[in-house]
Design a protein around this motif. Structure first.
Motif, mmCIF file in Angstrom:
data_model
loop_
_atom_site.group_PDB
_atom_site.id
_atom_site.type_symbol
_atom_site.label_atom_id
_atom_site.label_comp_id
_atom_site.label_asym_id
_atom_site.label_seq_id
_atom_site.Cartn_x
_atom_site.Cartn_y
_atom_site.Cartn_z
ATOM 1 N N UNK A 50 30.345 13.358 -41.883
ATOM 2 C CA UNK A 50 31.303 14.149 -41.094
ATOM 3 C C UNK A 50 30.638 15.433 -40.583
ATOM 4 N N UNK A 51 29.864 16.087 -41.449
ATOM 5 C CA UNK A 51 29.186 17.324 -41.052
ATOM 6 C C UNK A 51 28.173 17.056 -39.940
ATOM 7 N N UNK A 52 27.444 15.958 -40.056
ATOM 8 C CA UNK A 52 26.441 15.628 -39.030
ATOM 9 C C UNK A 52 27.103 15.289 -37.702
ATOM 10 N N UNK A 53 28.227 14.563 -37.762
ATOM 11 C CA UNK A 53 28.955 14.225 -36.542
ATOM 12 C C UNK A 53 29.543 15.484 -35.883
ATOM 13 N N UNK A 54 30.043 16.400 -36.694
ATOM 14 C CA UNK A 54 30.594 17.643 -36.159
ATOM 15 C C UNK A 54 29.519 18.481 -35.493
ATOM 16 N N UNK A 55 28.325 18.495 -36.079
ATOM 17 C CA UNK A 55 27.232 19.258 -35.491
ATOM 18 C C UNK A 55 26.839 18.703 -34.123
ATOM 19 N N UNK A 56 26.826 17.396 -33.989
ATOM 20 C CA UNK A 56 26.491 16.797 -32.692
ATOM 21 C C UNK A 56 27.550 17.111 -31.638
ATOM 22 N N UNK A 57 28.804 17.110 -32.060
ATOM 23 C CA UNK A 57 29.883 17.385 -31.107
ATOM 24 C C UNK A 57 29.939 18.846 -30.699
ATOM 25 N N UNK A 58 29.201 19.717 -31.414
ATOM 26 C CA UNK A 58 29.188 21.132 -31.044
ATOM 27 C C UNK A 58 28.525 21.372 -29.688
ATOM 28 N N UNK A 59 27.767 20.400 -29.180
ATOM 29 C CA UNK A 59 27.119 20.532 -27.871
ATOM 30 C C UNK A 59 28.041 20.124 -26.727
ATOM 31 N N UNK A 60 29.179 19.552 -27.039
ATOM 32 C CA UNK A 60 30.104 19.100 -26.004
ATOM 33 C C UNK A 60 31.089 20.216 -25.652
ATOM 34 N N UNK A 61 31.723 20.161 -24.465
ATOM 35 C CA UNK A 61 32.682 21.195 -24.086
ATOM 36 C C UNK A 61 33.930 21.135 -24.966
ATOM 37 N N UNK A 62 34.568 22.295 -25.092
ATOM 38 C CA UNK A 62 35.870 22.352 -25.763
ATOM 39 C C UNK A 62 36.937 22.541 -24.688
ATOM 40 N N UNK A 63 37.993 21.749 -24.778
ATOM 41 C CA UNK A 63 39.067 21.765 -23.786
ATOM 42 C C UNK A 63 40.366 22.129 -24.480
ATOM 43 N N UNK A 64 41.121 23.073 -23.877
ATOM 44 C CA UNK A 64 42.388 23.519 -24.451
ATOM 45 C C UNK A 64 43.436 23.618 -23.353
ATOM 46 N N UNK A 65 44.654 23.436 -23.721
ATOM 47 C CA UNK A 65 45.780 23.565 -22.796
ATOM 48 C C UNK A 65 46.927 24.259 -23.517
ATOM 49 N N UNK A 66 47.779 24.925 -22.726
ATOM 50 C CA UNK A 66 48.888 25.639 -23.341
ATOM 51 C C UNK A 66 50.072 25.775 -22.400
ATOM 52 N N UNK A 97 38.294 25.320 -20.202
ATOM 53 C CA UNK A 97 37.122 24.575 -20.659
ATOM 54 C C UNK A 97 36.025 25.579 -20.964
ATOM 55 N N UNK A 98 35.393 25.414 -22.132
ATOM 56 C CA UNK A 98 34.283 26.287 -22.501
ATOM 57 C C UNK A 98 33.138 25.430 -23.022
ATOM 58 N N UNK A 99 31.926 25.760 -22.585
ATOM 59 C CA UNK A 99 30.764 24.954 -22.974
ATOM 60 C C UNK A 99 29.566 25.867 -23.215
ATOM 61 N N UNK A 100 28.918 25.743 -24.386
ATOM 62 C CA UNK A 100 27.721 26.549 -24.625
ATOM 63 C C UNK A 100 26.542 26.024 -23.811
ATOM 64 N N UNK A 101 25.858 26.939 -23.129
ATOM 65 C CA UNK A 101 24.678 26.563 -22.348
ATOM 66 C C UNK A 101 23.386 26.880 -23.091
ATOM 67 N N UNK A 102 23.381 28.016 -23.778
ATOM 68 C CA UNK A 102 22.201 28.392 -24.568
ATOM 69 C C UNK A 102 22.666 29.144 -25.804
ATOM 70 N N UNK A 103 22.244 28.628 -26.975
ATOM 71 C CA UNK A 103 22.646 29.251 -28.245
ATOM 72 C C UNK A 103 21.433 29.601 -29.101
ATOM 73 N N UNK A 104 20.301 29.779 -28.465
ATOM 74 C CA UNK A 104 19.110 30.087 -29.253
ATOM 75 C C UNK A 104 18.666 28.927 -30.130
ATOM 76 N N UNK A 105 18.963 27.703 -29.683
ATOM 77 C CA UNK A 105 18.658 26.464 -30.422
ATOM 78 C C UNK A 105 19.423 26.379 -31.750
ATOM 79 N N UNK A 106 20.501 27.140 -31.863
ATOM 80 C CA UNK A 106 21.294 27.096 -33.088
ATOM 81 C C UNK A 106 21.910 25.708 -33.290
#
Length: 436
Positions: A50-66, A97-106
Motif C-alpha cells: 500500500x505504501x509503495x502504491x501510494x508513493x507512485x500515485x504521488x506523481x499523479x495530479x490531485x483533483x477536487x470539486x466542491x 487540479x494540482x500537479x507537482x512538476x518538481x519536488x527536488x526528486x522527493x
C-alpha cells in the motif's frame, strides 16, 4: 473463491498429515501456515504494498470539486457586484487540479524507498518461514532422539527380564543365592522405571512439537514419524563443507541478509528524500468556478444562464523557495543519516551472527562425528563385554553386581552414541539448510 481454495488446501494438507503420519516436511509446512510470525510478516507485506502504491500515485495530479450554499441578509453583494440591502442565497461550484512538476526528486526517492521496504518485507516473510523451519527441525529431531532412547530402555528392560529368568533357574539349581535374585529383581524394577521416564520424555517431546507447530489435537497426533536416523557409517565420515564455503553461499542467498540490505537501501533513499526539502517546489494549479445567485423578492436570471455567465477559469504555477525553516530540514537529514548508519550496523551484526551460527554448527558437527565414532567403539566393546559377563554369570564366576555394571556400561555407550548421532544429524541439517 480464493479464500475457499485456500481453506480447501489447508483441509487437504491436514488430512494428508493425519493419513500418512507427521513427517518432518509436513510438520514444517503445517507450522509455517500456522505461525503467527509468518502471518504477521505477510501483513507487513500488505502494508508495504500500500505504501509503495501510494508513493507512485504521488506523481499523479490531485483533483477536487466542491459545492457551497450561503444565505445572506442585510447588505450583500449581488450578481452585478453591487451591495444592496436584501436577502439572497448563493450557490457556488468549483473544481481544481494540482500537479507537482518538481519536488527536488522527493517523490522519485520516496518511490524507491517504499520499493526497497516492500522487498525487505517480502524477504522477512521468507526469514520467518526459515526460522520456523529451523525450530521444527530441532524439536522434531529431539522427539526422535527420545523415541530412540525409549527403544534403548526397552532393550535394557528386556535384558534385565531375561537375566531375572536365568537367575531364577540358577537359584533353583543352587548355583545362585536368593539375595542375587532380589538384586536382579531390583534392577528390573529400575529399568522399568527408566522406561517409564523415557516414554514420558518422548510424550512430552511430542507435546512440545505440537505446541511449536500450533497443532491443537495433541492426543490425536500421529507419532509414526519418518525415521531420519538410519545413517550408515560412511555418512559419519562425510567431509563437511567448511564454514567459509557455507557462509559465502548463505550470505548471498539468505533472506534475512537480503531483508537487511533492502533496509539499508531504504535508509539511503530516505536521506535523499529528506534532502529534497532543500530545493524549491514547483506546482501546476488549475481551477474553475461558477455561482448562482437567488435574490428574494427580486428578478433572478435563469439558473442555466447564471451557471455559464458566472464561470471563471484559473491556471498558474506556484514556486515555493525554502529560505529559512529553523534548521528543521537540516536536522531531519542528520536523523536520517543516523538511521542509515544504524541500518548498516544491523546488516554487519546480522552477517556476523550468521557466520557464528554456521561456525558453531560446523564445529559441533565435527565434535559429534568424533563422539559418535568413539561411542560406537565403546558400544561394540561393551556389547562383547556383556556377552562374556553373561557366560561368566551363568557359570557362577561373576556376581550380579558385576553383571549389572556390564549392562549399565552398554546402556551408557548406546545412549552416548544415540546422543552423538542426533547432535550430528541436527548440525548437518543446519549446514545443509544454509547451503540451499
Amino acid at each position: 473463491m480464493k479464500k475457499i481454495l485456500i481453506i480447501l488446501l489447508c483441509v487437504v494438507n491436514y488430512a494428508l498429515c493425519i493419513a500418512q503420519g507427521w513427517t518432518l516436511d509436513s510438520c514444517i509446512s503445517y507450522a509455517q501456515q500456522q505461525s503467527y510470525s509468518v502471518i504477521r510478516a505477510n501483513m507487513a507485506v500488505k502494508n508495504a504494498e500500500i505504501a509503495e502504491r501510494s508513493a507512485r500515485l504521488a506523481m499523479t495530479p490531485s483533483v477536487n470539486a466542491g459545492i457551497g450554499e450561503n444565505l445572506s441578509f442585510g447588505l450583500v453583494e449581488g450578481v452585478n457586484n453591487v451591495r444592496e440591502n436584501r436577502t439572497q442565497s448563493t450557490t457556488s461550484f468549483n473544481a481544481s487540479v494540482s500537479m507537482p512538476l518538481f519536488t527536488g526528486l522527493r517523490v522519485t526517492n520516496q518511490i524507491k524507498r517504499t520499493g526497497a521496504e516492500l522487498q525487505a518485507a517480502l524477504a522477512e516473510v521468507e526469514t520467518a518461514k526459515e526460522n520456523v523451519e529451523l525450530n521444527v527441525i530441532s524439536y522434531y529431531l529431539q522427539a526422535m532422539y527420545f523415541r530412540e532412547m525409549q527403544s534403548v530402555q526397552k532393550q535394557q528392560l528386556t535384558l534385565s527380564e531375561q537375566l531375572f529368568e536365568r537367575t531364577q533357574l540358577l537359584v533353583a539349581e543352587g548355583r545362585k543365592s536368593e539375595s542375587e535374585l532380589y538384586e536382579v529383581e531390583a534392577q528390573v524394577a529400575q529399568n522399568r522405571q527408566a522406561l517409564t521416564e523415557a516414554e514420558n520424555s518422548y510424550r512430552l517431546a511430542l507435546v512440545d512439537l505440537c505446541q511449536l507447530i500450533n497443532y491443537k489435537d495433541v492426543e490425536g497426533f500421529v507419532s509414526e514419524m519418518s525415521d531420519l536416523s538410519d545413517m550408515s557409517d560412511s555418512q559419519f565420515s562425510t567431509l563437511l563443507p567448511t564454514p567459509d564455503d557455507v557462509f559465502a553461499h548463505a550470505v548471498a542467498n539468505r533472506p534475512s541478509i537480503e531483508a537487511q540490505r533492502n533496509r539499508v537501501a531504504s535508509a539511503e533513499f530516505a536521506v535523499k528524500e529528506t534532502k529534497a526539502e532543500f530545493y524549491p517546489q514547483l506546482n501546476l494549479n488549475a481551477s474553475w468556478g461558477t455561482g448562482y445567485y437567488h435574490m428574494f423578492n427580486g428578478n433572478n436570471p435563469a439558473f442555466g444562464n447564471q451557471f455559464v455567465d458566472n464561470g471563471s477559469e484559473v491556471i498558474g504555477l506556484s514556486l515555493n523557495i525554502p529560505i529559512y525553516n529553523r534548521m528543521q530540514v537540516r536536522h531531519a537529514v542528520k536523523r536520517q543519516q543516523i538511521a542509515l548508519d544504524e541500518a548498516r550496523l544491523s546488516e554487519q551484526e546480522i552477517t556476523d551472527r550468521l557466520y557464528k551460527d554456521i561456525q558453531s554448527a560446523y564445529y559441533n558437527a565435527l565434535a559429534a562425528q568424533e563422539k559418535h565414532t568413539a561411542a560406537q567403539k565403546s558400544r561394540e566393546s561393551a556389547a562383547k563385554a556383556l556377552e562374556f559377563a553373561q557366560s561368566k554369570y551363568e557359570l557362577g564366576r561373576l556376581s550380579t553386581y558385576e553383571y549389572n555394571e556390564a549392562q549399565t556400561r552398554l546402556y551408557r555407550a548406546e545412549a552416548e552414541e544415540t546422543q552423538a548421532k542426533y547432535e550430528y544429524l541436527l548440525r548437518t541439517r543446519i549446514l545443509e539448510f544454509y547451503m540451499r
